[in-house]
Design an enzyme around this catalytic site. Sequence first.
Site, PDB file in Angstrom:
ATOM      1  N   GLY A 217       0.819  -1.203   0.000  1.00 58.25           N
ATOM      2  CA  GLY A 217       0.000   0.000   0.000  1.00 58.25           C
ATOM      3  C   GLY A 217       0.857   1.258   0.000  1.00 58.25           C
ATOM      4  N   SER A 218       0.333   2.289   0.608  1.00 56.50           N
ATOM      5  CA  SER A 218       0.980   3.602   0.525  1.00 56.50           C
ATOM      6  C   SER A 218       2.288   3.699   1.290  1.00 56.50           C
ATOM      7  CB  SER A 218       0.021   4.689   1.005  1.00 56.50           C
ATOM      8  OG  SER A 218      -1.055   4.821   0.090  1.00 56.50           O
ATOM      9  N   THR A 219       2.605   2.715   2.150  1.00 59.23           N
ATOM     10  CA  THR A 219       3.917   2.748   2.801  1.00 59.23           C
ATOM     11  C   THR A 219       5.028   2.653   1.755  1.00 59.23           C
ATOM     12  OG1 THR A 219       3.929   0.349   3.174  1.00 59.23           O
ATOM     13  CG2 THR A 219       3.057   1.743   4.942  1.00 59.23           C
ATOM     14  N   LYS A 221       5.245   4.258  -0.883  1.00 59.71           N
ATOM     15  CA  LYS A 221       5.515   5.573  -1.460  1.00 59.71           C
ATOM     16  C   LYS A 221       6.831   6.152  -0.950  1.00 59.71           C
ATOM     17  CE  LYS A 221       0.618   6.490  -2.251  1.00 59.71           C
ATOM     18  NZ  LYS A 221      -0.621   7.118  -1.744  1.00 59.71           N
TER      19      LYS A 221
END
Length: 489
Positions: A217-219, A221
């Site tokens: 997920g967004s981790t 990024k």
Amino acid sequence: MNKPLRRIAVFCGLLVLTLLLRDNYLQYVKADTLASDTQNRRVNITRYSTPRGDIIVDGKAITGSVETSGDYKYKRTWTNGAMWAPVTGRSSQAFGANQLEKLEDGILSGNDDRLFFRNTLDMITGKEKEGGSVVTTLNAAAQKAAYDGLAGKKGAVAAIEPSTGKILALVSAPSYDPSKFAGSSDKDQEAWNAVQKKNNPDDPMLNRALRETYPPGSTFKVVTAAAALENGEVDGIDSKTTSPDPFPLPQSTQKLGNEHGACENATLRYALMVSCNTVFAKMADNVGNEKMIAQAEKFGFNEAKLDTPVRAAESVYPKDNQPQNALDGIGQGSNAATPLQMAMVASAVANDGKLMKPYMVDELKAPNLDTLETTEPQQLSQAVSSKTAQALQEMMETVVNDPQGTGGKAKISGAIVGGKTGTAQHGLNNSEKPYAWFISYAKLSDGSAPVAVAVVVEDGAANRDDITGGGLAGPIARDVMKAVIDSKK
């Protein structure tokens, strides 16, 4: 001698020679194989004929042995077995051993070659053979904070000391108590059956911290931001990017949007703070698949043999087509990571770009407490330059400290915390509840970073907002980091 007797003599001689050859083959060629054969009952009888040595955390034993009846004189015991099982593994008379109990069996059982001289002296003096001890890097307070935080949930926590790679906490939930099937009775068999995946869909024996991979997920990024900075795709974290909102996925008619925030042409700092999908998908597309793979690998992805010494599952950033690579950049493509891997990402950022090899065994000791082996910290890579690492720290600290940031629940009084939330979608057409992620580190006033953490909570909430990671996983990470900080006072 007549011919028939001569033939019988020759035949008997051949039989004796064959027996000698067979005996030597078993003793010198097959000895090790037979000695380690799980079907060799004598091996287990010997293994459990004396108390096993202990696994040590913070100077205290978290294991023990208790005398029983039958062929196996002793069986293994654990203190808070369910909390420590992801570290120790099991040691069962009937069902074998795994993890540290298996990998360090030679020391714990007293059969390691390095204990030969001591065992020989004990045999001469009539002293009972003893096992050595395995001294871990774990922090008991951090382990308890992680275990308590995941109570009633499915998920995992991994915490690392960035400067050395020492694993400070390793929790998987739900867990199991290895004491319940350490013996060989019918009751042990029932307890063993109860935790098998076919009988328990929650699969408590799966080590989610080391052996399960999730969409990050967004981790992820943070990794994409690192690739953008290292490859010169942005001038700086406060320079505006060229990022449309929504972002049309390359080679596709689909458009990627955002959950919240004004993300068009947003800066990297703002984009990480509110978790703009469009900015990081565009950045991954700009960097390209090959360079994204190279950057991910510097953080530890695509390493099939990461031993702690328990082997972790391989976290992957694959060769992908252009649209998938864009989705990989926001952790929603084909890439997947273990919680340990994402703790390594946060750890490298906190350690000014140096990625240290994670490990959980500090020392191996003989029964008389002489040190047999010490693990020395080992650098795996320079994941990013010091300049990029410091820029990433600024961005991650904004996520926690800015009122608009998604990681405010991870704040710790007296420490500087950097973090990144994530909500990873999964299931066919995103039909399942998302995974809630949070990765973080804490820095003290002297500039040291004693801990980096990754937390994942499975099926934690139906809310698909990116703040889910901050709300569910963030407080767990905060409590683990605080436990480490408090233990150093």
